[in-house]
Design a protein around this motif. Sequence first.
Motif, PDB file in Angstrom:
ATOM      1  N   THR A  53       0.853  -1.202   0.000  1.00  0.00           N
ATOM      2  CA  THR A  53       0.000   0.000   0.000  1.00  0.00           C
ATOM      3  C   THR A  53       0.886   1.249   0.000  1.00  0.00           C
ATOM      4  N   ASN A 340     -11.196  -4.522   4.452  1.00  0.00           N
ATOM      5  CA  ASN A 340     -10.641  -3.155   4.477  1.00  0.00           C
ATOM      6  C   ASN A 340      -9.545  -2.970   3.438  1.00  0.00           C
ATOM      7  N   LEU A 341      -8.878  -4.053   3.074  1.00  0.00           N
ATOM      8  CA  LEU A 341      -7.834  -3.944   2.049  1.00  0.00           C
ATOM      9  C   LEU A 341      -8.329  -4.410   0.690  1.00  0.00           C
ATOM     10  N   HIS A 347      -5.732   0.695   6.409  1.00  0.00           N
ATOM     11  CA  HIS A 347      -5.783   1.745   7.432  1.00  0.00           C
ATOM     12  C   HIS A 347      -5.204   3.045   6.887  1.00  0.00           C
ATOM     13  N   MET A 352      -0.983   3.982  10.395  1.00  0.00           N
ATOM     14  CA  MET A 352       0.145   3.166   9.911  1.00  0.00           C
ATOM     15  C   MET A 352       1.472   3.857  10.241  1.00  0.00           C
TER      16      MET A 352
HETATM   17  N1  ADE Z   1      -2.752  -3.179   7.209  1.00  0.00           N
HETATM   18  C1  ADE Z   1      -3.914  -2.522   7.350  1.00  0.00           C
HETATM   19  N2  ADE Z   1      -3.898  -1.366   6.665  1.00  0.00           N
HETATM   20  C2  ADE Z   1      -2.689  -1.286   6.053  1.00  0.00           C
HETATM   21  C3  ADE Z   1      -2.096  -0.328   5.205  1.00  0.00           C
HETATM   22  N3  ADE Z   1      -2.722   0.789   4.863  1.00  0.00           N
HETATM   23  N4  ADE Z   1      -0.845  -0.574   4.774  1.00  0.00           N
HETATM   24  C4  ADE Z   1      -0.213  -1.704   5.142  1.00  0.00           C
HETATM   25  N5  ADE Z   1      -0.716  -2.645   5.943  1.00  0.00           N
HETATM   26  C5  ADE Z   1      -1.967  -2.429   6.401  1.00  0.00           C
END
Ligand code: ADE
Length: 418
Positions: A53, A340-341, A347, A352
């Motif tokens: 991410t 969420n991903l 997040h 993070m």
């Molecule tokens: N785990 C949850 N959200 C994340 C993010 N934005 N980047 C990396 N790992 C994560």
Amino acid sequence: MEYDVKDLSLAEQGGNRVEWATQGMAVLTAIKDRFAHKKPLKGVRIAACLHVTTETAVLMQTLKAGGAQVHLCASNPLSTQDDVAAYLVSNENIPVFSIKGEDRDTYYRHIHQALDVKPQITMDDGADLVSTIHAERRELLDHIVAGTEETTTGVIRLRSMAAEGVLAYPIIAVNDANTKHLFDNRYGTGQSTLDGIIRATNRLMAGSTFVVSGYGWCGRGVAMRASGMGAKVIVTEVEPLRALEAVMDGYQVMPMLQAAKVGDFFCTVTGDIKVLRQEHFAVMKDGAIICNSGHFNVEIDLEALAEMTEERRQIRENVEEYRLSAGKRINVLGEGRLINLAAAEGHPPSVMDMSFANQALAAKYVTENSGTLEKRVYGVPEEIDREIASLKLAAMGIEIDELLPEQKEYLSSWDMGT
Ligand code: ADE
């Protein structure tokens, strides 16, 4: 340079999004600047298996600024942001092996390619590097100094390995730092899970019945945010203490078999298998929406659901409709993977920031203490945790009080002022 990403022409877009994330990551940026100056990871080879991410990109830049040589692969087949992977390869010369939607074979091939860096440090989110090394790449153990682990599920596995005496190198459980789980697991998972569900479904939360399974830090966050949007929240639990806490936090608590009959949305965050299963699907309402925000896609028994299903179709991106006999529909979001991903971006950067500050400082710590650590799971040293909290407050422009000398004395005495 070897790499495997979807499309390098996405690099510019990825770079803009990484720049945007960086603006919310003041602590990691301060550490990156310090690392660029002092090079605490000079020549250290790191294999990282993380969600690819924008926030992970900032961590990769930080490790590189510290002098490390990093290989990166994904810790989930659906969580890669392909533009970020392209940016890291094109602009940062970091070998990345990950493509959103990769199949199981590709996922594991990518893990092996990341391990080809012959790591001295492994950085995991879910322990897939550690598992692969212990099962298939034991020749790499000669080089490895230590590893770090990002998530609750990974830490549980690593503790089991340590308890059985099979863990072959020391691990720092980043998840156990207060500046990680109290923020990332609670506020990060809370917001990003609701974000994923809403992006996938475009349904209204207000007035709905939202069932959260598991009241750990992630479950608390999901329940809090669903409730904040006007949902009636039901919590299901197996631990009496957590169940009691959920009751006193104002939620209804009941067994899943009861909750299954009334829920509009279901979100599993337990870390265990078969939390939603045949007996629950059988009593759910027509149109129920089910998803998972735990690390692995094991919490919803999709095989059992498929067996009960007469017809399946992708009705929207990230929504698969399972039509059961008698015409009842159950909608599965994001193939039961971390919603969420899968459907959102994970997040937000500002949580993070702390999680990955822990990762960066844990990598520095194990490098400086190589040879002194035993083959077990350690927490993040308290000084690191406190430093990150102080840096975060400073970045937010928040000052706090200091104890007077006599207040300090009072706290360390047993006979003063009683
Ligand atoms: N785990 C949850 N959200 C994340 C993010 N934005 N980047 C990396 N790992 C994560």
